[in-house]
Design an enzyme around this catalytic site. Structure first.
Site, short mmCIF file in Angstrom:
data_model
loop_
_atom_site.label_atom_id
_atom_site.label_comp_id
_atom_site.label_asym_id
_atom_site.label_seq_id
_atom_site.Cartn_x
_atom_site.Cartn_y
_atom_site.Cartn_z
N ARG A 175 -2.02 11.20 4.05
CA ARG A 175 -2.84 11.85 5.08
C ARG A 175 -3.93 12.69 4.40
NH1 ARG A 175 2.49 12.09 6.68
NH2 ARG A 175 2.95 11.13 8.70
N HIS A 197 0.80 -1.23 0.00
CA HIS A 197 0.00 0.00 0.00
C HIS A 197 0.82 1.27 0.00
CE1 HIS A 197 0.06 -0.26 4.65
NE2 HIS A 197 0.48 0.95 4.43
N ASN A 256 -6.41 12.49 10.84
CA ASN A 256 -6.22 12.96 12.20
C ASN A 256 -7.42 13.83 12.55
OD1 ASN A 256 -3.48 11.91 12.85
ND2 ASN A 256 -2.92 13.12 11.05
N GLU A 280 -2.37 10.84 -11.41
CA GLU A 280 -2.12 10.74 -12.85
C GLU A 280 -3.13 9.77 -13.45
OE1 GLU A 280 1.73 9.12 -13.83
OE2 GLU A 280 1.60 9.77 -15.92
N GLU A 282 -4.07 3.62 1.59
CA GLU A 282 -4.37 3.88 3.00
C GLU A 282 -4.49 5.38 3.19
OE1 GLU A 282 -1.29 2.83 5.79
OE2 GLU A 282 -2.49 3.36 7.53
N HIS A 308 2.99 11.56 -6.99
CA HIS A 308 1.59 11.30 -7.33
C HIS A 308 1.26 9.82 -7.19
CE1 HIS A 308 3.76 10.84 -11.28
NE2 HIS A 308 3.06 9.72 -11.29
#
Lengths: 177, 177
Positions: free
Chosen positions: A34, A30, A102, A171, A98, A125
């Site tokens: 964030r 993965h 927060n 992309e 993933e 990217h």
């Protein structure tokens, strides 16, 4: 150290080594980004790019959540394990996305993450390949997706870059056969 | 808009939408990271993590190169297309790692990329799942790989983070069945 020769049609370049036996079975699983607002990100990655939410790990004491998504094929969707906890399944897949949230960033008007494409640079990217670039572009326009680069911009007419809700570049290339 | 229901065992959360028919066939193809020195990065990603270099695009006029790598299984290595140009093959894969090298950075002692985990934050890490975490850790130690977090550090004993030559975090988790 036991090594395995790289495949004959693989490329060589300065630095390329044979494959160590110790790495057999490793899976590039993965990529983690964030995100400021999970609602917006999930709308984009499921409702526009068609991904599926496979795992949602909540850590209320530490005030963050993790979302694991995959772009599944029809066959994979039909054969998804019949269990509510897909953690083991996710660990075996490739190209999981993933997303880390927060708590609270979504309510801070001044908050934003850095997409890596202005100083200080680093990450560039993620990329989706699509069956038909023109159709994909029309679909993104229909959804009001922001473009960093439309296919007709610049010299590379076969590539587009869209932006996800945090401004990360995605992309878009056409699948080749 | 025609949509396809998410699989029954997929999760729901605020923001999660059904799958648009327009996204069928999309593939989450790759993640791109900029690198300072391709020799060091290729040594690490092939010689330690066991990846294979599938495509090397050179743009000498614009002074940058692109390297596309994948962690292939034994079966995939045996069935790699017998052609020197694997661009089409790469476009159809998942979990490709694209490394971008802007010429000259490798000779600039003061130059480094930003790994996204200190301000300004954004990108977090890539992750490899491995058959045996303890054996993988021993292998990384044997190669002098730097750890951001060893399994025994902190509360999450089943996770490690190593650093690639640019300092990008590479999470290491154990494959679950």
């Amino acid at each position: 150290m036991t090594t395995i020769a790289q495949p004959k049609t693989a490329l060589s370049a300065a630095g390329v080594k044979d494959i160590p036996a110790q790495s057999e079975g490793f899976v590039f699983n993965h990529t983690m980004l964030r995100i400021k607002d999970p609602v917006k990100s999930l709308e984009f990655y499921t409702g526009v790019l068609g991904m599926t939410l496979l795992r949602h790990s909540q850590f209320p004491d530490a005030k963050f959540d993790l979302y694991f998504l995959a772009k599944l094929t029809e066959e994979e969707r039909a054969n998804l394990p019949q269990t509510a906890d897909l953690t083991a399944y996710v660990s075996r897949q490739r190209s999981i996305l993933e997303l880390t949230h927060n708590y609270g960033t979504e309510n801070d008007a001044d908050f934003s993450y850095h997409n890596g494409n202005s100083d200080p640079r680093g990450f560039g990217h993620i990329c989706f390949s699509v069956p038909d670039l023109a159709k994909a572009v029309a679909w993104f326009d229909e959804n009001g997706v922001e473009f960093q680069k439309r296919p007709e911009d610049g010299s590379m007419k076969d590539i587009a870059f869209i932006k996800d809700p945090d401004g990360y570049w995605v992309e878009i290339i056409e699948l080749k056969y």
